[in-house]
Design a protein around this motif. Structure first.
Motif, PDB file in Angstrom:
ATOM      1  N   SER A  10      47.246 -25.453 -35.130  1.00 29.41           N
ATOM      2  CA  SER A  10      46.299 -26.556 -34.918  1.00 29.41           C
ATOM      3  C   SER A  10      46.515 -27.665 -35.947  1.00 29.41           C
ATOM      4  O   SER A  10      46.509 -28.852 -35.607  1.00 29.41           O
ATOM      5  N   LEU A  11      46.706 -27.286 -37.198  1.00 32.33           N
ATOM      6  CA  LEU A  11      46.956 -28.276 -38.243  1.00 32.33           C
ATOM      7  C   LEU A  11      48.302 -28.963 -38.049  1.00 32.33           C
ATOM      8  O   LEU A  11      48.424 -30.178 -38.221  1.00 32.33           O
ATOM      9  N   VAL A  30      40.770 -31.484 -36.531  1.00 35.39           N
ATOM     10  CA  VAL A  30      40.699 -30.111 -36.010  1.00 35.39           C
ATOM     11  C   VAL A  30      39.312 -29.487 -36.076  1.00 35.39           C
ATOM     12  O   VAL A  30      39.126 -28.379 -35.573  1.00 35.39           O
ATOM     13  N   VAL A  31      38.346 -30.162 -36.659  1.00 30.58           N
ATOM     14  CA  VAL A  31      37.041 -29.539 -36.900  1.00 30.58           C
ATOM     15  C   VAL A  31      36.365 -29.095 -35.603  1.00 30.58           C
ATOM     16  O   VAL A  31      35.777 -28.014 -35.550  1.00 30.58           O
ATOM     17  N   GLU A  32      36.449 -29.876 -34.543  1.00 33.42           N
ATOM     18  CA  GLU A  32      35.818 -29.469 -33.282  1.00 33.42           C
ATOM     19  C   GLU A  32      36.506 -28.250 -32.685  1.00 33.42           C
ATOM     20  O   GLU A  32      35.852 -27.363 -32.142  1.00 33.42           O
ATOM     21  N   TRP A  36      35.200 -25.052 -38.427  1.00 38.04           N
ATOM     22  CA  TRP A  36      35.153 -24.466 -39.755  1.00 38.04           C
ATOM     23  C   TRP A  36      34.961 -25.539 -40.812  1.00 38.04           C
ATOM     24  O   TRP A  36      34.943 -26.728 -40.522  1.00 38.04           O
ATOM     25  N   SER A  37      34.834 -25.110 -42.057  1.00 38.75           N
ATOM     26  CA  SER A  37      34.530 -26.012 -43.161  1.00 38.75           C
ATOM     27  C   SER A  37      35.790 -26.706 -43.675  1.00 38.75           C
ATOM     28  O   SER A  37      36.917 -26.266 -43.434  1.00 38.75           O
ATOM     29  N   PHE A  38      35.559 -27.781 -44.429  1.00 40.78           N
ATOM     30  CA  PHE A  38      36.656 -28.504 -45.057  1.00 40.78           C
ATOM     31  C   PHE A  38      37.422 -27.592 -46.019  1.00 40.78           C
ATOM     32  O   PHE A  38      38.645 -27.662 -46.106  1.00 40.78           O
TER      33      PHE A  38
END
Length: 124
Positions: A10-11, A30-32, A36-38
């Motif tokens: 994903s990254l 990628v957060v959605e 997850w957290s930063f």
């Protein structure tokens, strides 16, 4: 080649679309998807640096990342692994399964098809 995990992929996909990116910019991409957290994004980037999947440099005083793994080669390895381990196939996956992908263009699709067709049978 080591095959990236789903989160690492994903990254990488965020970086293949646009580079270089800061950790914050990658996280926002990628957060959605990952929810997850930063700090999880930063930790994953640290592991990816250790595995040499990404490189890091300072640009205008900000740490930014670029993919070290070639997109088409990585996707071919991922597809080969999926076909062999998940689908229990000895033959390469048909390239038409990638048709319509927003991740690869026509040139990359042709390159991917060739890589899958020529994949060494002893490569794991």
């Amino acid at each position: 080649m080591s095959i990236p995990s789903i989160t690492e992929l994903s990254l990488l996909k965020a970086l293949w679309k646009q580079q270089p990116l800061s950790a914050r910019e990658i996280h926002e991409s990628v957060v959605e998807e990952l929810n997850w957290s930063f700090s999880s994004t930063r930790k994953t980037l640290e592991r990816m640096l250790e595995k040499q999947m990404v490189s890091q440099q300072t640009l205008h005083g900000v740490l930014v990342y670029q993919p070290s793994l070639d997109k088409v080669n990585t996707l071919a390895a991922f597809a080969h692994d999926f076909g062999r381990r998940v689908m229990e196939m000895d033959a390469p996956l048909p390239v038409n399964m990638f048709t319509g992908s927003k991740l690869v263009d026509q040139r990359e699709l042709a390159e991917l098809e060739q890589l899958l067709r020529d994949w060494p049978t002893d490569q794991e």
